[in-house]
Design an enzyme around this catalytic site. Structure first.
Site, PDB file in Angstrom:
ATOM      1  N   ARG A 276       0.831  -1.220   0.000  1.00 38.70           N
ATOM      2  CA  ARG A 276       0.000   0.000   0.000  1.00 38.70           C
ATOM      3  C   ARG A 276       0.856   1.257   0.000  1.00 38.70           C
ATOM      4  NH1 ARG A 276      -1.779   1.890   4.606  1.00 38.70           N
ATOM      5  NH2 ARG A 276      -2.114  -0.169   5.513  1.00 38.70           N
TER       6      ARG A 276
ATOM      7  N   TYR B  85     -15.959  18.621 -14.094  1.00 38.04           N
ATOM      8  CA  TYR B  85     -16.233  17.198 -13.991  1.00 38.04           C
ATOM      9  C   TYR B  85     -17.251  16.971 -12.869  1.00 38.04           C
ATOM     10  CZ  TYR B  85     -15.362  12.192 -13.591  1.00 38.04           C
ATOM     11  OH  TYR B  85     -15.512  10.839 -13.548  1.00 38.04           O
TER      12      TYR B  85
ATOM     13  N   ASP C 291      -6.782  20.522 -12.033  1.00 36.25           N
ATOM     14  CA  ASP C 291      -7.082  19.241 -12.676  1.00 36.25           C
ATOM     15  C   ASP C 291      -6.671  19.383 -14.138  1.00 36.25           C
ATOM     16  OD1 ASP C 291      -8.222  17.078 -14.018  1.00 36.25           O
ATOM     17  OD2 ASP C 291      -9.983  17.003 -12.710  1.00 36.25           O
TER      18      ASP C 291
ATOM     19  N   LYS D   8      -7.566   8.627 -18.394  1.00 34.29           N
ATOM     20  CA  LYS D   8      -7.872   9.285 -19.658  1.00 34.29           C
ATOM     21  C   LYS D   8      -6.642   9.288 -20.570  1.00 34.29           C
ATOM     22  CE  LYS D   8     -11.668   9.792 -17.396  1.00 34.29           C
ATOM     23  NZ  LYS D   8     -12.020  10.993 -16.655  1.00 34.29           N
TER      24      LYS D   8
HETATM   25  C1  LIG Z   1     -12.447  11.276 -15.397  1.00 36.63           C
HETATM   26  C2  LIG Z   1     -12.102  12.529 -14.724  1.00 36.63           C
HETATM   27  C3  LIG Z   1     -11.865  12.568 -13.341  1.00 36.63           C
HETATM   28  C4  LIG Z   1     -12.018  11.337 -12.459  1.00 36.63           C
HETATM   29  O1  LIG Z   1     -11.087  10.377 -12.761  1.00 36.63           O
HETATM   30  P1  LIG Z   1     -11.300   8.786 -12.466  1.00 36.63           P
HETATM   31  O2  LIG Z   1     -10.036   8.194 -12.959  1.00 36.63           O
HETATM   32  O3  LIG Z   1     -12.521   8.375 -13.218  1.00 36.63           O
HETATM   33  O4  LIG Z   1     -11.498   8.649 -10.997  1.00 36.63           O
HETATM   34  C5  LIG Z   1     -11.502  13.770 -12.791  1.00 36.63           C
HETATM   35  N1  LIG Z   1     -11.392  14.895 -13.530  1.00 36.63           N
HETATM   36  C6  LIG Z   1     -11.630  14.898 -14.851  1.00 36.63           C
HETATM   37  C7  LIG Z   1     -11.493  16.168 -15.610  1.00 36.63           C
HETATM   38  C8  LIG Z   1     -11.990  13.732 -15.504  1.00 36.63           C
HETATM   39  O5  LIG Z   1     -12.231  13.740 -16.813  1.00 36.63           O
END
Ligand SMILES: *Cc1c(COP(=O)(O)O)cnc(C)c1O
Length: 389
Positions: free
Chosen positions: A57, A110, A182, A207
């Protein structure tokens, strides 16, 4: 020293030829436990007096290679890899915030981040003021004495709005408020928030970083001290650690990130241009279009405009008909993979928001999000053209 181009950095990021017999691909260490040589070594490693690993972990060499690569690509001191983008987002929040603190965040972003901020308000008394994030001054106006985090998502989901990272970060710095960005939509190929003054960058590596729609992961990049605080706090206690097999897949994805983003950028720009001339399209949202309301700041802070388009086809009926007709594009949630994915946003991800929240954030019933893939742009266009007809 000569500064390498992004594509070169992405291919070689995190490389270490001294360990692992010089293996070009870092090995996957699935071990959940690491043995110690003797009592002194075991005590030193366990107490962080000597570098090493002891429990799954808390990290392993595969995870560390990914962290090193991401720190290099974002230009940060250190990085922490986690099990998902949301694990990174919640770890950032729980590293910077405590009960009674206040957050300023975009009204359009998001939707799970929006819902997370509502959740911590109810559960932990951490309140958020949602603002129009395209206006940096709105952060300043919303800041209070207990504000402990400015949240930025740019370009934003799903309207690809752009926030001036340098401006918000400098407002934050003056007030002693850390700015977290982000950077999922842009990736470090198109935008490097730390170089613009942000304090922390987070990613959904699910992504573009992974890039092949085959993993779930997250990353946080920033100053060494803050990353260690997150590692020894939120990451350790809430346990959202990344699996070594997944860390390896993200590393493999990153090697082609430069190449993929170039094609995502090109394809999306071309489709945006064609779509905005189509009579059945009410509006195209893409920061690369000269009439996009945040085009100027996008030009200043981005190296490319990304692969995500917001396309408004007017009504929920038109959006549903579109997703039923496409053949090359895939109707699926998520984004950032090599394949073109489309989704009627208001009817799906943003259905968890109220009608009022959707309207105030500009998400109309006919809005489609298109995550433009790396297929031939002519094939994608033919498919979209047919589906609109
Ligand atoms: C998909 C996404 C998230 C969340 O990510 P996960 O890997 O699904 O937990 C956060 N911010 C943005 C802009 C996203 O597209």
């Amino acid at each position: 020293m000569h500064k390498f181009s992004f594509s070169t950095l992405a291919v070689h990021a995190g490389e270490d030829r001294t360990d692992n017999y010089g293996a070009l691909s870092v090995p996957i260490y699935p071990a959940s436990v690491f043995a110690f040589q003797d009592a002194d070594e075991g005590i030193a490693i366990h107490n962080y007096e000597k570098p090493g690993y002891f429990y799954g972990r808390l990290g392993n060499p595969t995870q560390m290679a990914l962290e090193k690569a991401m720190a290099e690509l974002e230009g940060g001191e250190a990085a922490l890899a986690l099990a998902s983008g949301m694990a990174a987002i919640s770890a950032a929040a729980f590293t910077l915030l405590k009960a009674g603190d206040h957050v300023v965040a975009p009204e359009s972003m998001y939707s799970t981040t929006t819902n997370f901020l509502h959740h911590i308000q109810k559960q932990f008394d951490i309140e958020t003021t949602f603002v129009d994030a395209t206006d940096a001054e709105a952060y300043s106006a919303a800041a209070r004495s207990n504000t402990k985090m400015f949240w930025v998502e740019t370009p934003s989901n799903p309207l690809v709005r752009v926030t001036d990272i340098a401006e918000v970060s400098s407002i934050g710095k003056l007030a002693g408020i850390p700015t977290v960005v982000d950077n999922t939509f842009a990736t470090p190929c198109n935008q490097r928030p730390l170089e613009l003054g942000a304090d922390l960058v987070i990613h959904s590596a699910t992504k573009y970083l992974g890039g092949h729609s085959d993993l779930t992961a997250g990353v946080m990049v920033g100053p060494g001290e803050l990353i260690e605080k997150a590692r020894q706090g939120a990451a350790k206690f809430y346990g959202g650690n990344i699996a070594p097999q997944v860390a390896w897949l993200v590393l493999r994805g990153i090697k082609t990130l430069g190449l993929r983003m170039e094609r995502h950028n090109e394809n999306a720009a071309e489709l945006a241009r064609r779509l905005q001339e189509h009579p059945k399209v009410r509006k195209v949202h893409y920061p690369g279009l000269s009439f996009h309301p945040n085009h100027d700041i996008a030009v200043r802070q981005m190296h490319g405009f990304g692969g995500i388009l917001g396309v408004d086809v007017g009504t929920a009926e038109a959006a549903k008909s579109f997703v039923n007709k496409v053949k090359v594009c895939t109707f699926a949630t998520s984004l950032g993979g090599v394949e073109t994915l489309i989704q009627p946003v208001a009817l799906m991800t943003h259905a968890t928001l109220t009608q009022e929240e959707r309207e105030s954030s500009g998400v109309g019933d006919g809005l489609l999000r298109i995550s433009v893939g790396i297929e031939s742009v002519e094939d994608i266009w033919q498919d979209i053209y047919n589906a609109l007809g």
